[in-house]
Design an enzyme around this catalytic site. Structure first.
Site, PDB file in Angstrom:
ATOM      1  N   GLU A 143       0.828  -1.217   0.000  1.00 30.34           N
ATOM      2  CA  GLU A 143       0.000   0.000   0.000  1.00 30.34           C
ATOM      3  C   GLU A 143       0.860   1.264   0.000  1.00 30.34           C
ATOM      4  OE1 GLU A 143      -3.120  -0.124  -0.646  1.00 30.34           O
ATOM      5  OE2 GLU A 143      -3.086  -2.300  -0.572  1.00 30.34           O
ATOM      6  N   GLU A 200      -0.347  -2.367 -10.074  1.00 24.68           N
ATOM      7  CA  GLU A 200      -0.293  -3.431  -9.067  1.00 24.68           C
ATOM      8  C   GLU A 200       1.069  -4.128  -9.066  1.00 24.68           C
ATOM      9  OE1 GLU A 200      -2.278  -4.237  -6.596  1.00 24.68           O
ATOM     10  OE2 GLU A 200      -3.384  -2.479  -7.187  1.00 24.68           O
TER      11      GLU A 200
END
Ligand SMILES: [Zn+2]
Length: 276
Positions: A143, A200
């Protein structure tokens, strides 16, 4: 109105930031290297993130769901602190970001990091996965990497570019009235919308290097995905999976990059042992 706002923001962003093309981070051992285009400035996005974050934390506080277990909060703070200490390996300015993390009590399996380092992890993730420190480091490292790469700013820019705007999901914890503002858009792209596959992959690779450098076993990222996959058949599948679609390529990539950064992990562990 949305269209006029979009044009105005892009024009002002062009004047301020020159609708810039930059690479937000250094490549690191994992070698993430891609030019990014932005139609909105970091300042605007970060101010929006701060506003959304404050509102969400105030809402969690009101519900009695903010930082309820001091031991758990200390644990999460200790892990994120070690990860954050490694962020200058990817960008120098990150050392000065207003990093902050809170633990929110909810069954939801989720965690996120907003632009400029405003983080949250939900108790559902810690408890349902029975997450180890290494696994929490894997989630938060991932994150944090989205924030370092400014993926939310990139996604808001892309939406401005196509003039689609962002439909806000009303159920979002405490940010319902932020609407189409930058704060609402930043919160929505960070918490609700999946990133591109490319983003990602970047967050996976940078995250694994941050974790290794901080002395957390990078192979935990693979275990984490296995645990997530086991929960995916539940009546309430992990929210995290909706913003982080799993696929075999991802697992293979994580395995490969975990091996690549293993020497960094061993060096960090060795250093820690020597310091004892
Ligand atoms: Zn992600």
């Amino acid at each position: 109105m949305v269209r006029a706002l979009t044009v105005a923001v892009c024009v002002s962003a062009a004047l301020i930031a020159g609708c810039e093309t930059v690479d937000t981070t250094k490549a690191g051992v994992v070698g993430v290297d891609r030019d990014q285009r932005f139609l909105v400035s970091s300042e605007e996005v970060n101010a929006g993130a701060l506003k959304a974050y404050q509102q969400m934390m105030a809402e969690a506080q009101k519900k009695g769901a903010l930082d309820k277990d001091p031991g758990q909060v200390r644990r999460v703070q200790a892990i994120t602190k070690r990860l954050v200490a490694q962020t200058p390996n990817f960008r120098d300015d990150a050392a000065k970001w207003p990093w902050e993390v809170h633990v929110i009590s909810t069954d939801e399996v989720n965690a996120w990091c907003m632009p400029a380092g405003k983080m949250a992890i939900y108790t559902g993730l810690i408890q349902k996965l029975n997450a180890t420190d290494d696994e929490i480091a894997a989630v938060m490292g991932h994150e944090i990497s989205h924030a370092l790469r400014e993926h939310s700013r990139e996604q808001v820019s892309r939406q401005m570019g196509t003039q689609l705007g962002v439909g806000l999901v009303g159920a979002l914890l405490g940010i319902g009235d932020l609407g189409q503002s930058i704060a609402g858009q930043v919160a929505n792209v960070t918490l609700n919308l999946p990133n591109s596959r490319q983003a990602e992959t970047e967050a996976d690779r940078i995250g694994i290097e941050l974790a290794a450098r901080a002395g957390y076993n990078p192979e935990a990222a693979v275990h984490l995905w296995e645990k997530m996959a086991k929960l995916s058949g539940d009546s309430q599948p992990p929210k995290w999976l909706s913003t982080h679609p799993p696929h075999q390529d991802r697992i293979n990539d994580l395995r490969q990059y975990a091996a690549k950064v293993m020497p960094l992990y061993q060096a960090a562990k060795g250093g820690a042992a020597a310091g004892k």
